[in-house]
Design a protein around this motif. Structure first.
Motif, PDB file in Angstrom:
ATOM      1  N   ARG A 302       5.894 -13.807   5.449  1.00  0.00           N
ATOM      2  CA  ARG A 302       4.619 -13.251   4.978  1.00  0.00           C
ATOM      3  C   ARG A 302       4.930 -12.106   4.035  1.00  0.00           C
ATOM      4  O   ARG A 302       5.854 -11.335   4.301  1.00  0.00           O
ATOM      5  CB  ARG A 302       3.805 -12.710   6.162  1.00  0.00           C
ATOM      6  CG  ARG A 302       3.084 -13.774   6.926  1.00  0.00           C
ATOM      7  CD  ARG A 302       1.716 -14.045   6.294  1.00  0.00           C
ATOM      8  NE  ARG A 302       1.169 -15.310   6.709  1.00  0.00           N
ATOM      9  CZ  ARG A 302       1.310 -16.460   6.030  1.00  0.00           C
ATOM     10  NH1 ARG A 302       1.970 -16.485   4.909  1.00  0.00           N
ATOM     11  NH2 ARG A 302       0.768 -17.563   6.456  1.00  0.00           N
ATOM     12  N   PRO A 303       4.182 -11.945   2.955  1.00  0.00           N
ATOM     13  CA  PRO A 303       4.468 -10.813   2.079  1.00  0.00           C
ATOM     14  C   PRO A 303       4.085  -9.498   2.756  1.00  0.00           C
ATOM     15  O   PRO A 303       3.112  -9.445   3.513  1.00  0.00           O
ATOM     16  CB  PRO A 303       3.576 -11.076   0.860  1.00  0.00           C
ATOM     17  CG  PRO A 303       2.460 -11.907   1.379  1.00  0.00           C
ATOM     18  CD  PRO A 303       3.004 -12.710   2.518  1.00  0.00           C
ATOM     19  N   ALA A 304       4.857  -8.468   2.485  1.00  0.00           N
ATOM     20  CA  ALA A 304       4.568  -7.173   3.100  1.00  0.00           C
ATOM     21  C   ALA A 304       3.508  -6.433   2.291  1.00  0.00           C
ATOM     22  O   ALA A 304       3.509  -6.487   1.062  1.00  0.00           O
ATOM     23  CB  ALA A 304       5.850  -6.352   3.146  1.00  0.00           C
ATOM     24  N   LEU A 305       2.625  -5.798   3.001  1.00  0.00           N
ATOM     25  CA  LEU A 305       1.614  -4.957   2.338  1.00  0.00           C
ATOM     26  C   LEU A 305       2.182  -3.538   2.247  1.00  0.00           C
ATOM     27  O   LEU A 305       2.769  -3.037   3.206  1.00  0.00           O
ATOM     28  CB  LEU A 305       0.334  -5.002   3.160  1.00  0.00           C
ATOM     29  CG  LEU A 305      -0.860  -4.203   2.674  1.00  0.00           C
ATOM     30  CD1 LEU A 305      -2.153  -5.011   2.918  1.00  0.00           C
ATOM     31  CD2 LEU A 305      -0.955  -2.886   3.423  1.00  0.00           C
ATOM     32  N   ASP A 306       2.006  -2.938   1.085  1.00  0.00           N
ATOM     33  CA  ASP A 306       2.584  -1.616   0.847  1.00  0.00           C
ATOM     34  C   ASP A 306       1.673  -0.543   1.473  1.00  0.00           C
ATOM     35  O   ASP A 306       0.627  -0.200   0.930  1.00  0.00           O
ATOM     36  CB  ASP A 306       2.725  -1.404  -0.666  1.00  0.00           C
ATOM     37  CG  ASP A 306       3.427  -0.093  -0.998  1.00  0.00           C
ATOM     38  OD1 ASP A 306       3.582   0.754  -0.093  1.00  0.00           O
ATOM     39  OD2 ASP A 306       3.809   0.067  -2.172  1.00  0.00           O
ATOM     40  N   ARG A 307       2.114  -0.052   2.625  1.00  0.00           N
ATOM     41  CA  ARG A 307       1.295   0.904   3.374  1.00  0.00           C
ATOM     42  C   ARG A 307       1.040   2.202   2.591  1.00  0.00           C
ATOM     43  O   ARG A 307       0.029   2.878   2.785  1.00  0.00           O
ATOM     44  CB  ARG A 307       2.013   1.228   4.697  1.00  0.00           C
ATOM     45  CG  ARG A 307       1.110   1.876   5.716  1.00  0.00           C
ATOM     46  CD  ARG A 307       1.924   2.278   6.935  1.00  0.00           C
ATOM     47  NE  ARG A 307       1.187   3.321   7.639  1.00  0.00           N
ATOM     48  CZ  ARG A 307       0.525   3.128   8.762  1.00  0.00           C
ATOM     49  NH1 ARG A 307       0.521   1.975   9.338  1.00  0.00           N
ATOM     50  NH2 ARG A 307      -0.139   4.127   9.320  1.00  0.00           N
ATOM     51  N   SER A 308       1.962   2.529   1.690  1.00  0.00           N
ATOM     52  CA  SER A 308       1.787   3.780   0.939  1.00  0.00           C
ATOM     53  C   SER A 308       0.532   3.709   0.039  1.00  0.00           C
ATOM     54  O   SER A 308      -0.057   4.734  -0.295  1.00  0.00           O
ATOM     55  CB  SER A 308       3.033   4.108   0.120  1.00  0.00           C
ATOM     56  OG  SER A 308       3.142   3.235  -0.980  1.00  0.00           O
ATOM     57  N   ILE A 309       0.137   2.484  -0.341  1.00  0.00           N
ATOM     58  CA  ILE A 309      -1.084   2.357  -1.158  1.00  0.00           C
ATOM     59  C   ILE A 309      -2.310   2.682  -0.297  1.00  0.00           C
ATOM     60  O   ILE A 309      -3.262   3.319  -0.740  1.00  0.00           O
ATOM     61  CB  ILE A 309      -1.186   0.951  -1.789  1.00  0.00           C
ATOM     62  CG1 ILE A 309       0.008   0.710  -2.716  1.00  0.00           C
ATOM     63  CG2 ILE A 309      -2.505   0.790  -2.560  1.00  0.00           C
ATOM     64  CD1 ILE A 309       0.072  -0.677  -3.327  1.00  0.00           C
ATOM     65  N   TRP A 310      -2.256   2.239   0.958  1.00  0.00           N
ATOM     66  CA  TRP A 310      -3.347   2.555   1.900  1.00  0.00           C
ATOM     67  C   TRP A 310      -3.418   4.079   2.111  1.00  0.00           C
ATOM     68  O   TRP A 310      -4.493   4.674   2.103  1.00  0.00           O
ATOM     69  CB  TRP A 310      -3.097   1.835   3.230  1.00  0.00           C
ATOM     70  CG  TRP A 310      -4.108   2.135   4.288  1.00  0.00           C
ATOM     71  CD1 TRP A 310      -5.377   1.625   4.372  1.00  0.00           C
ATOM     72  CD2 TRP A 310      -3.948   3.012   5.407  1.00  0.00           C
ATOM     73  NE1 TRP A 310      -6.014   2.129   5.489  1.00  0.00           N
ATOM     74  CE2 TRP A 310      -5.159   2.988   6.142  1.00  0.00           C
ATOM     75  CE3 TRP A 310      -2.903   3.812   5.866  1.00  0.00           C
ATOM     76  CZ2 TRP A 310      -5.354   3.731   7.300  1.00  0.00           C
ATOM     77  CZ3 TRP A 310      -3.099   4.550   7.024  1.00  0.00           C
ATOM     78  CH2 TRP A 310      -4.310   4.505   7.726  1.00  0.00           C
ATOM     79  N   GLU A 311      -2.246   4.700   2.277  1.00  0.00           N
ATOM     80  CA  GLU A 311      -2.224   6.154   2.470  1.00  0.00           C
ATOM     81  C   GLU A 311      -2.776   6.864   1.229  1.00  0.00           C
ATOM     82  O   GLU A 311      -3.528   7.835   1.341  1.00  0.00           O
ATOM     83  CB  GLU A 311      -0.792   6.616   2.773  1.00  0.00           C
ATOM     84  CG  GLU A 311      -0.396   6.275   4.197  1.00  0.00           C
ATOM     85  CD  GLU A 311       1.113   6.223   4.427  1.00  0.00           C
ATOM     86  OE1 GLU A 311       1.507   5.918   5.552  1.00  0.00           O
ATOM     87  OE2 GLU A 311       1.883   6.467   3.482  1.00  0.00           O
ATOM     88  N   LEU A 312      -2.418   6.345   0.063  1.00  0.00           N
ATOM     89  CA  LEU A 312      -2.933   6.930  -1.180  1.00  0.00           C
ATOM     90  C   LEU A 312      -4.470   6.829  -1.224  1.00  0.00           C
ATOM     91  O   LEU A 312      -5.161   7.792  -1.565  1.00  0.00           O
ATOM     92  CB  LEU A 312      -2.328   6.201  -2.391  1.00  0.00           C
ATOM     93  CG  LEU A 312      -2.907   6.575  -3.750  1.00  0.00           C
ATOM     94  CD1 LEU A 312      -2.568   8.022  -4.108  1.00  0.00           C
ATOM     95  CD2 LEU A 312      -2.395   5.630  -4.848  1.00  0.00           C
ATOM     96  N   ALA A 313      -4.973   5.655  -0.848  1.00  0.00           N
ATOM     97  CA  ALA A 313      -6.437   5.463  -0.861  1.00  0.00           C
ATOM     98  C   ALA A 313      -7.118   6.482   0.056  1.00  0.00           C
ATOM     99  O   ALA A 313      -8.169   7.040  -0.270  1.00  0.00           O
ATOM    100  CB  ALA A 313      -6.779   4.034  -0.435  1.00  0.00           C
ATOM    101  N   GLN A 314      -6.493   6.751   1.206  1.00  0.00           N
ATOM    102  CA  GLN A 314      -7.042   7.730   2.153  1.00  0.00           C
ATOM    103  C   GLN A 314      -7.086   9.122   1.523  1.00  0.00           C
ATOM    104  O   GLN A 314      -8.069   9.849   1.645  1.00  0.00           O
ATOM    105  CB  GLN A 314      -6.180   7.798   3.416  1.00  0.00           C
ATOM    106  CG  GLN A 314      -6.004   6.510   4.144  1.00  0.00           C
ATOM    107  CD  GLN A 314      -7.014   6.364   5.269  1.00  0.00           C
ATOM    108  OE1 GLN A 314      -7.995   5.664   5.116  1.00  0.00           O
ATOM    109  NE2 GLN A 314      -6.809   7.041   6.359  1.00  0.00           N
ATOM    110  N   VAL A 315      -5.989   9.470   0.840  1.00  0.00           N
ATOM    111  CA  VAL A 315      -5.899  10.797   0.210  1.00  0.00           C
ATOM    112  C   VAL A 315      -6.959  10.925  -0.874  1.00  0.00           C
ATOM    113  O   VAL A 315      -7.698  11.918  -0.950  1.00  0.00           O
ATOM    114  CB  VAL A 315      -4.491  11.017  -0.403  1.00  0.00           C
ATOM    115  CG1 VAL A 315      -4.469  12.262  -1.283  1.00  0.00           C
ATOM    116  CG2 VAL A 315      -3.446  11.118   0.702  1.00  0.00           C
ATOM    117  N   LEU A 316      -7.069   9.900  -1.713  1.00  0.00           N
ATOM    118  CA  LEU A 316      -7.972   9.997  -2.869  1.00  0.00           C
ATOM    119  C   LEU A 316      -9.438  10.014  -2.470  1.00  0.00           C
ATOM    120  O   LEU A 316     -10.276  10.527  -3.212  1.00  0.00           O
ATOM    121  CB  LEU A 316      -7.709   8.841  -3.845  1.00  0.00           C
ATOM    122  CG  LEU A 316      -6.309   8.790  -4.470  1.00  0.00           C
ATOM    123  CD1 LEU A 316      -6.225   7.673  -5.500  1.00  0.00           C
ATOM    124  CD2 LEU A 316      -5.929  10.121  -5.115  1.00  0.00           C
TER     125      LEU A 316
END
Ligand code: ADP
Ligand code: F6P
Length: 318
Positions: A302-316
């Motif tokens: 399964r392709p991995a989802l980049d959790r750092s993008i989720w964290e970025l969305a939370q910050v923004l």
């Protein structure tokens, strides 16, 4: 290689038509005969197959759905049925098959390959959940559809100062939710890859209210929780939320420019690979480059989802 079959299978995705067009036109250009099987693997099982010429794929590049129709063919899970389909393909002088679809469809392609039929997969699903490609055909269009819908929901959420939960598709993967949520500035994004903790969502809503935010959008991937479950959990904390389940609207509509571009390149690459004697794999993209991944690997990972993008969305959005 003289004759090939193309089919679309599983959930339809915007750009499947553009991929069929690319397969047909590239094959004709290479001097091959092309047949289209209708309704996914049903076309092979019932031998519902039609010859395709250049004009049969005219005027479809911009259309959603698939002119070949698609299907979920349970019968094709049966080894005897697969064997019969493989035999028929050989009897009919078919040298290769291009399967456009998602994970299940590519398992079907692998089954054909194992029975001596040269098969190449083209990733076609809105879910973007296939290992071996950074993007699947249909994903970009679906994300754009979600973004447009959430923009509209935001208008009414702002007017009424309400909290909305928007449930999006993606099966077990959170890519649609993550990409649309980031693009929309959603206050919370709930993903199967991260997990759903109501306390975290409540805390973010509280903090938002404290600094004057009067409305909120929570995007939830169907693989993490249902929109109604999220709303029920929020109600336990005294938070009233409206729910919108976007559903199959995400699968329809004219494909985005990117999905057409991707479909053109991958459809042609699938034919080129067959002509060059390469098969048993899926064509995909990494950046601008076309890459090939064995079907065994595609269906096993399964392709991995980049959790750092989720964290970025939370910050923004905080
Ligand atoms: P998607 O391709 O979008 O993931 P499905 O999982 O519904 O959609 O699969 C589409 C079709 O592919 C199924 O209806 C079936 O015909 C075929 N298929 C799925 N899994 C397998 C399998 N393990 N072996 C052979 N064919 C399969
Ligand atoms: O795989 C595409 C997809 O739209 C998923 O996101 C969703 O879970 C599923 O198909 C819905 O399937 P159906 O069309 O059978 O309701």
């Amino acid at each position: 290689m003289r004759r090939i079959v193309v089919l679309t299978s599983g959930g339809d995705a915007p750009g499947m038509n553009a991929a069929v067009r690319a397969v047909v036109r590239r094959a004709l250009h290479a001097g091959l005969e092309v047949w289209g099987a209708r309704r996914g693997y049903w076309g092979l099982v019932r031998w519902d197959v039609q010859p395709m010429d250049a004009s049969s794929v005219a005027d479809i590049i911009h259309r959603g759905g698939t002119v070949l129709h698609t299907g979920r063919c349970e019968a094709f899970l049966d080894a005897t049925v697969q064997e019969r389909a493989a035999r028929r393909l050989k009897e009919e002088g078919v040298d290769g098959v291009v399967v456009i679809g998602g994970d299940g469809s590519l398992r079907g392609a692998l089954a054909l390959e194992a029975r001596g039929v040269a098969a190449v997969g083209v990733p076609g699903t809105i879910d973007n959940d296939l290992y071996g490609t950074e993007r699947t055909i249909g994903f970009d269009s679906a994300v754009n559809t979600v973004v447009q819908a959430i923009d509209k929901i935001r208008d009414t959420a702002t007017a009424h100062e309400r909290t909305f939960v928007v449930e999006v598709m993606g099966r077990q993967a959170g890519f649609i939710a993550l990409h649309a949520g980031l693009a929309d500035g959603a206050e919370s994004i709930i993903l199967p890859e991260v997990g759903f903790e109501v306390e975290g969502v409540v805390e973010r809503l509280r903090r938002g209210r404290e600094r004057g935010k009067l409305y909120s959008i929570i995007v939830v991937a169907e693989g993490a929780a249902s929109g109604y479950d999220v709303a029920r959990r929020l109600a336990e904390y005294g938070i009233e939320a409206r729910v919108t389940v976007l559903g199959h609207v995400q699968r329809g509509g004219s494909p985005s420019a990117y999905d057409r571009w991707l479909a053109a390149r991958l459809g042609a690459a699938a034919v080129d690979a067959l002509v060059a004697g390469r098969h048993g794999m899926m064509v995909g993209v990494r950046g601008e480059a076309i890459v090939e991944t064995p079907l065994e690997q595609v269906v096993a990972a399964r392709p991995a989802l980049d959790r750092s993008i989720w964290e970025l969305a939370q910050v923004l959005s905080s």
